[in-house]
Design a protein around this motif. Structure first.
Motif, PDB file in Angstrom:
ATOM      1  N   GLN A 227       0.809  -1.215   0.000  1.00  0.00           N
ATOM      2  CA  GLN A 227       0.000   0.000   0.000  1.00  0.00           C
ATOM      3  C   GLN A 227       0.846   1.271   0.000  1.00  0.00           C
ATOM      4  OE1 GLN A 227      -2.793  -0.316   3.262  1.00  0.00           O
ATOM      5  NE2 GLN A 227      -3.569  -2.298   2.564  1.00  0.00           N
ATOM      6  N   GLY A 228       2.176   1.125  -0.055  1.00  0.00           N
ATOM      7  CA  GLY A 228       3.052   2.281  -0.122  1.00  0.00           C
ATOM      8  C   GLY A 228       3.007   3.180   1.099  1.00  0.00           C
ATOM      9  N   LYS A 229       2.918   2.574   2.296  1.00  0.00           N
ATOM     10  CA  LYS A 229       2.799   3.360   3.523  1.00  0.00           C
ATOM     11  C   LYS A 229       4.100   3.417   4.322  1.00  0.00           C
ATOM     12  CE  LYS A 229      -2.163   2.587   4.129  1.00  0.00           C
ATOM     13  NZ  LYS A 229      -3.240   2.083   5.048  1.00  0.00           N
ATOM     14  N   GLU A 230       5.227   3.387   3.617  1.00  0.00           N
ATOM     15  CA  GLU A 230       6.524   3.355   4.296  1.00  0.00           C
ATOM     16  C   GLU A 230       6.741   4.547   5.228  1.00  0.00           C
ATOM     17  OE1 GLU A 230       7.328   1.387   0.208  1.00  0.00           O
ATOM     18  OE2 GLU A 230       6.000   2.909   1.077  1.00  0.00           O
ATOM     19  N   GLU A 231       6.316   5.723   4.831  1.00  0.00           N
ATOM     20  CA  GLU A 231       6.616   6.926   5.608  1.00  0.00           C
ATOM     21  C   GLU A 231       5.620   7.176   6.731  1.00  0.00           C
ATOM     22  OE1 GLU A 231       8.268  10.413   3.675  1.00  0.00           O
ATOM     23  OE2 GLU A 231       7.983   9.424   1.743  1.00  0.00           O
ATOM     24  N   ALA A 260       7.900 -12.865  -1.437  1.00  0.00           N
ATOM     25  CA  ALA A 260       7.244 -12.253  -2.593  1.00  0.00           C
ATOM     26  C   ALA A 260       7.472 -10.745  -2.639  1.00  0.00           C
ATOM     27  CB  ALA A 260       5.749 -12.552  -2.570  1.00  0.00           C
ATOM     28  N   LEU A 261       7.851 -10.165  -1.487  1.00  0.00           N
ATOM     29  CA  LEU A 261       8.100  -8.730  -1.433  1.00  0.00           C
ATOM     30  C   LEU A 261       9.500  -8.361  -1.919  1.00  0.00           C
ATOM     31  CD1 LEU A 261       6.586  -7.674   2.032  1.00  0.00           C
ATOM     32  CD2 LEU A 261       5.554  -7.448  -0.228  1.00  0.00           C
ATOM     33  N   LYS A 262      10.367  -9.332  -2.052  1.00  0.00           N
ATOM     34  CA  LYS A 262      11.761  -9.044  -2.388  1.00  0.00           C
ATOM     35  C   LYS A 262      11.915  -8.209  -3.655  1.00  0.00           C
ATOM     36  CE  LYS A 262      14.022 -12.930  -0.041  1.00  0.00           C
ATOM     37  NZ  LYS A 262      14.957 -14.073  -0.208  1.00  0.00           N
ATOM     38  N   PRO A 263      11.319  -8.613  -4.773  1.00  0.00           N
ATOM     39  CA  PRO A 263      11.487  -7.794  -5.991  1.00  0.00           C
ATOM     40  C   PRO A 263      10.865  -6.414  -5.872  1.00  0.00           C
ATOM     41  CG  PRO A 263       9.896  -9.560  -6.347  1.00  0.00           C
ATOM     42  CD  PRO A 263      10.552  -9.839  -5.036  1.00  0.00           C
TER      43      PRO A 263
END
Length: 367
Positions: A227-231, A260-263
């Motif tokens: 979901q692109g919530k890194e920040e 599966a998150l590696k790439p």
């Protein structure tokens, strides 16, 4: 660039850390407080409405833990081993009963008011375990500090949720002894008793390992990346590279449910590669990016120029430039870091690359 050049850089970096290690085995850390801006460079300035002051912290536990995790890769080096032995003694001497830690040592004026936390506790526990140091079994205490949906709370503190673990209650004795200080801590600090932070959960997962009890953490990490919530997923690690680095530590095994998150992480990191070989915004970020790619198994994607960047960035004293590694506030106006921490990560990045770099075509071309 040659193998000897890398060896010299590593030797100079280790000498710097040996000289800078405090008498108790810990390390200094810079603490910046700024107004109306972030101060990732940890510099003092006064520019109109943007100001920042920097003080030297000598009683923080986390810097030694972070440096210890990096130097563990160099443990066969006698200089690194000596530093690691002193870090281990430092952590043991500052461990609270039942195998948990807080951010400050007892010598710090605010130590009594800050609760124990799972971030310091998981990282210190894992390092001591890796170093072969016997520690109290704290797994049940960790597992008792979870929300109803299975995520780990950041703080080990009193909250409105039943907890049947006796060690949990015993661990709160300082909280009960200093109720006024605790009141003001939760009143003033930008945190809450029910805080659930993604990187903290990732560090706990790295310590406890994947199991039925930690499955919700695996799902949590997946959602943050997808979901692109890194920040926004963690109050204390507010830069994407920090999230990628700590998450990647759980993806070193091909059997990980996170593989599966590696790439996805690989592409996010490589998207921030610059023309000079650096990643993101600093030497620290570059070191973290290299280590994360190593953890993910993408050694071949690390440019030769990135190694050159690290070597050329080493300072005369053997250190690498200071930069923020974690924050004291979600708005990034309070930050922690220092040359010692950056140097630890740079040494890990160089040492791990060296093991493969000069034995393949890419290495032979660079000599």
């Amino acid at each position: 660039m040659s193998r000897e050049e890398v060896d010299l850089a590593v030797a100079k970096g280790l000498k710097f850390l040996r000289v800078k290690q405090l008498s108790d085995g810990g390390f200094e850390c810079l603490f910046s407080q700024s107004e109306n801006c972030a101060n990732d460079a940890l510099e003092e300035f006064n520019e109109g409405d943007k100001k920042s002051s920097v003080v030297v912290e000598t009683h923080s536990i986390f810097p030694a833990t972070l440096i210890g995790h990096s130097l563990f890769f160099l443990k066969e080096n006698q200089e690194a081993k000596n530093i690691l032995d002193r870090i281990a003694d430092f952590l043991v001497s500052n461990r609270n009963p039942y195998g948990i830690w807080r951010h400050y040592t007892p010598a710090h004026q605010y130590e009594h008011f800050i609760p124990n936390d799972l971030d310091n506790s998981s990282m210190a526990s894992l390092l001591l375990k890796n170093l072969g140091v016997t520690t109290p079994d704290n797994r049940s205490l960790f597992l008792s500090n979870r929300s109803p949906d299975g995520h780990f709370y950041t703080w080990i503190t009193l909250r409105l949720q039943w907890n049947s673990n006796p060690n949990y209650w015993k661990s709160l004795w300082r909280e009960f002894r200093h109720p006024i200080g605790q009141y003001f801590f939760w009143k003033i600090m930008p945190c809450a008793k029910n805080d659930i932070d993604a990187v903290v959960n990732s560090n706990v997962l790295n310590y406890l390992g994947e199991s039925k009890e930690t499955e919700p953490v695996v799902d949590f990490i997946k959602k943050v990346i997808e979901q692109g919530k890194e920040e926004t997923s963690d109050k204390w690690y507010g830069r994407p590279i920090l999230v990628y680095y700590f998450f990647s530590k759980n993806m070193t095994s091909e059997n990980s449910k996170l593989k599966a998150l590696k790439p996805i992480l690989r592409n996010k990191i490589l998207a921030n590669l610059k023309r000079d070989g650096s990643f993101f915004d600093s030497v620290l970020d570059t070191s973290l990016a290299i280590i994360a790619l190593e953890n993910l198994g993408y050694y071949d994607d690390i440019p030769t120029l990135s190694v050159r960047f690290l070597l050329d960035s080493q300072q005369t004293a053997g250190s690498w430039a200071k930069w923020t590694i974690y924050y004291g506030k979600p708005d990034r106006t309070a930050s922690f870091g220092g040359e010692e921490i950056t140097t630890g990560y740079a040494l890990e990045a160089l040492f791990r690359l060296k093991k493969d770099f000069f034995t393949n075509e890419k290495g032979s071309e660079s000599q």
